[in-house]
Enzyme design. Structure first.
Site, PDB file in Angstrom:
ATOM      1  N   ASP A  86       7.786   2.735  -7.601  1.00  0.00           N
ATOM      2  CA  ASP A  86       6.465   3.366  -7.537  1.00  0.00           C
ATOM      3  C   ASP A  86       6.178   3.811  -6.102  1.00  0.00           C
ATOM      4  O   ASP A  86       5.809   3.013  -5.253  1.00  0.00           O
ATOM      5  CB  ASP A  86       5.404   2.376  -8.024  1.00  0.00           C
ATOM      6  CG  ASP A  86       4.026   3.016  -8.090  1.00  0.00           C
ATOM      7  OD1 ASP A  86       3.942   4.250  -7.925  1.00  0.00           O
ATOM      8  OD2 ASP A  86       3.046   2.294  -8.310  1.00  0.00           O
TER       9      ASP A  86
ATOM     10  N   ASP B 232       1.005   6.852  -5.215  1.00  0.00           N
ATOM     11  CA  ASP B 232      -0.189   6.068  -5.542  1.00  0.00           C
ATOM     12  C   ASP B 232      -1.449   6.914  -5.421  1.00  0.00           C
ATOM     13  O   ASP B 232      -1.527   7.823  -4.598  1.00  0.00           O
ATOM     14  CB  ASP B 232      -0.313   4.856  -4.608  1.00  0.00           C
ATOM     15  CG  ASP B 232       0.751   3.802  -4.909  1.00  0.00           C
ATOM     16  OD1 ASP B 232       1.283   3.823  -6.035  1.00  0.00           O
ATOM     17  OD2 ASP B 232       1.055   2.991  -4.028  1.00  0.00           O
TER      18      ASP B 232
ATOM     19  N   SER C 158      20.406   8.073 -16.385  1.00  0.00           N
ATOM     20  CA  SER C 158      21.619   8.108 -15.575  1.00  0.00           C
ATOM     21  C   SER C 158      22.347   6.765 -15.595  1.00  0.00           C
ATOM     22  O   SER C 158      21.731   5.715 -15.763  1.00  0.00           O
ATOM     23  CB  SER C 158      21.268   8.435 -14.129  1.00  0.00           C
ATOM     24  OG  SER C 158      20.482   9.592 -14.073  1.00  0.00           O
TER      25      SER C 158
END
Lengths: 117, 809
Positions: free
Chosen positions: B351, B354, B279
């Site tokens: 992130d 996890d 994008s």
């Protein structure tokens, strides 16, 4: 010929409100009332519904520029869109044919029963 | 008599049998009778006439005032309502008219309910969706949605509108897919909107490399990670200009003193799928435009399907006038503009998923070790209904981190999923993204934008913004507070220092307003330079697209909307421009066959644009891929577990800067290979591969073909997609079309007294394969054309070219 048109017309009117199997109703009634032989009843029923579905399908196919039928043909891996119309005619025709035949045989049994009484 | 009766019974039985056979589905084949019936079957879905104006009476009390909907020549509805409840009701109704099946199917997929409508083949898919806690996530989203009065009213009004549509349909009017799969729509509810929003989090923030990274560290060592996977190519240009000062005191974070070594014992198929990004967005300030007002551009890249993920719409009420791309299934405009502001998005891909190694007390999984004692787990029972079979019940165990995804089965549910590990994921947190959209739709200024942003939690997005005087960009989202590198590897689930330790305060989130360079931009790359005091992730998109956008915008002046439309379809490859000269230098030319010489000549004169008509990009991409494989496959295929592969720009950096690395040697051969040898061998391999796949060098080698772009149907139903689309572009270009992934919506908005906006997406407004509006925008999209969007300030007058209208009351 009149029987074919009558069947097509009545089945079409019913299909506007009821599910697809409603075609059996006029087929059985017309077969019982007007059927002459088993073979001709089946043929009449096949042609009546087959013709109706052919005309409807062909009209839609042309008015839709073949957009949907082309996709349906791809979906079933059919090499040509007109085969979709052919299947449509076969499905309708068989349903119409067997219904009318059953109607004719029903009529025969009923009239015989009346005579016996 | 008896004979006639027998005949009748046989004929009646045959007829009944025939009707029964025509009424039931055999495997994927729909019931033939209802499906082929011209009045009620698929034929009824073929559009045979122009739409005409309609007067609609909605169920009693649904609307407080009359709503008018004007359709333009693209099939975009422009809804004029007199209050917001009516507006969102009408949005639900109008969207369902065009996209009901898609709206429903997406929520079935999100919730893990596809077995209900497709059958046992989808059971594993559904089980996975349940086990990563999508149902739990959607319940969190729903409680967030209904907690705030304004979003609660919007989702309820929207649901009522969708249900009004569902209730007025008779079976003949059901979308083609209902007839094919032989089921009927169920009532819509706000939970489905919640599912859809959390499903976007899965699409855009559903990636994790903890297992691959842990394996890589265990096998190739920390030094490999430092030398290769930590490479930050010098051409990298972070989203926020690197000279930005971070003048705040970061929140302190507790870090463990030793490195946790996960006890991985898994054997799983290698490599995660390609990261889904591509994008772009940017806004240029008035000082750089011909009009003197800012211009904003955005092309969010997603998996491209038919029907398209986007539905273009205009919403007008006394409190707002907004237009742009909406998500079928959710109220409001997601990417768009109003009379005062414009906004767009790219994915941050921080992130936020996890994995934790869990020590269970025993095989019942009832208790697990945490902070020195045993803690109870909780269970969530998932019932999966299956078409034609009894339901399956699955119990999912939850720790305080999140669900334990896989506990049984020798086959991995997905690559990268360690068994008996718990996941922690941003989607499981309560959130209310819709509040952000509702507020942004009504925003009048930069201040309104900043006030709306804290409500946007996930998936974290680079929200670019422009009003009549300002441009801005914020990498908005809820980011867990982590110590440097936390969550890059599998963590210790028993140690509280591996927990997420709160959230980065909103004021510390990367943001930029009116920078000196006169533009803001993002292309999924690293949001910040090294000076930013918080850890977000180590794995962002390669630099090439971001760099190209910044280079071009810096060089441009007197910018017009047309210039930015062209930039959206720019196909320049920074990757090729930096790497190809190096490859060509090492290639031995004297021994090449005439055919290869010809191909080489085309590469030598290539201007590095991924133009669909050229064959040079095909050869270059195959060459690079062969070289990348030659460098890494020996190490990565030597083991049976998945490891993290270096990114394209990291390998390119190694090739460009160091020709003596030991990684070039193929560890499976006696010979010691050099980079020069790999470059030569991979050229010949690429040539062979292309010849094998596309025949001898010729028109079939054109990049537009080799790039293999297809628009598949959302449920992968053959015949309902659009295969073999020929376009320009490639993954490392701004126009990042590759395979089925690409610009799912292109938009350019010029601010000023009269908004001048353009947009297009690969698809059409109708979700009906029997409508000309199913795919009508695809051809212009492949050519890089954007349509002027008719942004109505007032209701259109009778001489405006409205295609047809709905009057709802």
């Amino acid at each position: 010929m009149i029987l074919i048109l009558l069947l097509a017309l009545s089945a079409w009117l019913l299909s506007l409100i009821f599910p697809w199997w409603s075609l059996a109703v006029p087929a059985i009634l017309l077969g019982a009332a007007l059927g002459r032989t088993g073979g001709s009843s089946f043929g009449t029923g096949f042609l009546g519904i087959g013709l109706l579905w052919f005309v409807q399908a062909t009209y839609i196919h042309l008015a839709n520029d073949g957009l949907l039928v082309t996709r349906i043909a791809d979906l079933f891996s059919l090499p040509h869109p007109w085969l979709v119309i052919l299947i449509t005619v076969l499905v309708g025709g068989l349903a119409g044919g067997f219904s009318t035949l059953t109607g004719y045989l029903l009529g025969k049994v009923l009239s015989q029963a009346r005579k016996t009484v | 008599m008896a004979r006639n009766l027998t005949q009748l019974l046989i004929s009646a039985a045959t007829t009944l049998l025939l009707f029964w056979l025509l009424s039931i589905a055999f495997g994927p084949t729909p019931p033939l009778g209802p499906f082929f019936s011209p009045s009620a079957g698929f034929w009824a879905n073929a559009v045979t006439s122009q739409k005409s104006d309609l007067q609609l009476d909605m169920p009693g009390g649904a609307l407080t005032e009359t709503v008018s909907v004007y359709y333009d020549s693209l099939g975009i509805p422009h809804i004029f309502a007199q209050n917001d409840d009516d507006l969102y009701y009408a949005q639900g109704y109008v969207t369902a008219r065009d996209r009901l099946w898609q709206m429903e199917f997406q929520t079935y997929a999100a919730a893990g309910r596809l077995s209900e409508i497709i059958g046992p083949s989808m059971l594993e898919y559904d089980r996975y969706r349940r086990r990563i806690g999508m149902g739990c996530a959607a319940e969190q989203a729903l409680s967030g949605l209904v907690e705030h009065p304004e979003t609660a009213r919007a989702v309820k009004a929207y649901a009522a509108g969708v249900n009004a549509r569902i209730n007025e349909l008779n079976p003949a009017e059901y979308s083609l897919e209902y007839k094919l799969l032989d089921y009927r729509p169920e009532p819509w509810s706000p939970l489905k909107t919640a599912l859809l929003l959390k499903s976007m989090t899965y699409t855009l923030a559903g990636h994790h490399h903890d297992l691959q990274m842990s394996n890589t560290r265990a096998y190739l060592g920390s030094s490999f990670i430092r030398q290769v996977l930590d490479i930050d190519p010098p051409l990298n240009a972070p989203v926020i200009p690197p000279d930005q000062k971070w003048d705040f005191l970061p929140v302190p974070i507790q870090q463990p003193d030793t490195v946790f070594k996960p006890s991985i014992a898994t054997k799983i198929p290698p490599f995660r799928p390609d990261p889904h990004n591509g994008s772009n967005n940017w806004a240029v300030s008035g000082s750089k435009t011909a009009s003197g007002y800012p211009i904003l551009a955005n092309d969010p890249h997603l998996n491209m399907t038919l029907p398209s993920i986007w539905y273009a719409i205009q919403l007008h009420s006394p409190t707002q006038n907004v237009m742009g791309a909406s998500l079928p299934g959710a109220p409001a405009v997601i990417v768009g503009f109003n009379e005062h502001t414009a906004w767009g998005t790219t994915n941050v891909s921080a992130d936020v998923w996890d994995w934790y190694e869990i020590v269970f007390r025993d095989s019942t999984l009832a208790e697990y070790r945490y902070n020195g004692s045993w803690r109870p787990t909780t269970q969530r029972v998932e019932k999966i209904n299956i078409k034609g079979e009894p339901a399956v019940v699955d119990t999912v165990v939850y720790t305080h981190h999140g669900p334990v995804v896989q506990t049984s089965g020798s086959k991995k549910m997905r690559p990268g999923i360690p068994r008996y590990h718990a996941m922690q994921w941003i989607a499981h947190k309560r959130s209310n993204e819709l509040r952000y959209f509702l507020e942004l739709n009504k925003a009048r200024s930069y201040e309104d934008y900043r006030e709306a942003l804290p409500h946007f939690d996930s998936p974290a997005q680079n929200w670019v913004f422009a009003d009549h005087t300002n441009i801005a960009l914020t990498a908005a989202g809820k980011y867990p507070l982590k110590w440097n590198g936390q969550g890059r590897f599998i963590g210790d689930g028993s140690d509280p220092r591996y927990d997420w330790q709160g959230w980065i305060p909103f004021d510390h989130i990367p943001s930029v307003k009116n920078p000196a360079r006169g533009f803001v931009s993002s292309a999924n790359q690293d949001p910040t330079g090294d000076a930013y005091p918080y850890y977000l992730d180590d794995d962002f998109a390669p630099y090439e697209r971001g760099r190209r956008i910044n280079d071009r915008l810096a060089a441009m002046d007197n910018i017009t909307p047309r210039d930015l439309q062209q930039l959206q379809t720019d196909t320049y490859s920074y990757h090729a421009a930096t790497v190809l000269p190096r490859l060509l230098r090492d290639l031995r030319k004297d021994t090449l066959s005439p055919l290869k010489r010809e191909a080489l000549a085309s590469l030598a004169e290539w201007d590095y644009n991924n133009d669909g008509e050229l064959s040079a990009p095909s050869l270059f991409h195959y060459w690079w891929e062969a070289l990348d494989n030659a460098i890494w496959d020996d190490e990565y295929h030597a083991v049976s577990f998945p490891m993290e592969r270096p990114a394209r720009d990291q390998t390119a950096h190694l090739v460009l800067t160091d020709s003596t690395l030991s990684w070039y040697d193929n560890i499976t051969t006696e010979e010691s290979e050099t980079l020069n040898m790999l470059i030569n061998r991979s050229f010949h391999r690429a040539f062979r591969q292309l010849t094998k796949e596309f025949g001898p060098r010729g028109p079939r080698w054109k990049w537009g073909q080799v790039n293999n772009t297809n628009l598949n149907h959302l449920a992968q139903i053959p015949g309902l997609g659009q295969p073999n689309i020929f376009t320009d572009g490639a993954r490392e270009s701004i126009n990042a079309i590759r395979g089925d992934h690409g610009p799912s919506w292109r938009m350019v908005v010029a601010m000023g007294p009269a908004i001048d906006a353009y947009g297009i997406y690969p698809g059409g407004q109708s979700g009906n394969p029997g409508s000309p509006y199913y795919d009508n925008m695809i051809d212009d999209w492949t050519r890089g054309k954007l349509y002027p969007l008719w942004f109505m300030k007032h209701r259109p007058s009778s001489d405006d070219s409205v295609t047809y209208m709905l009057n709802m009351q």
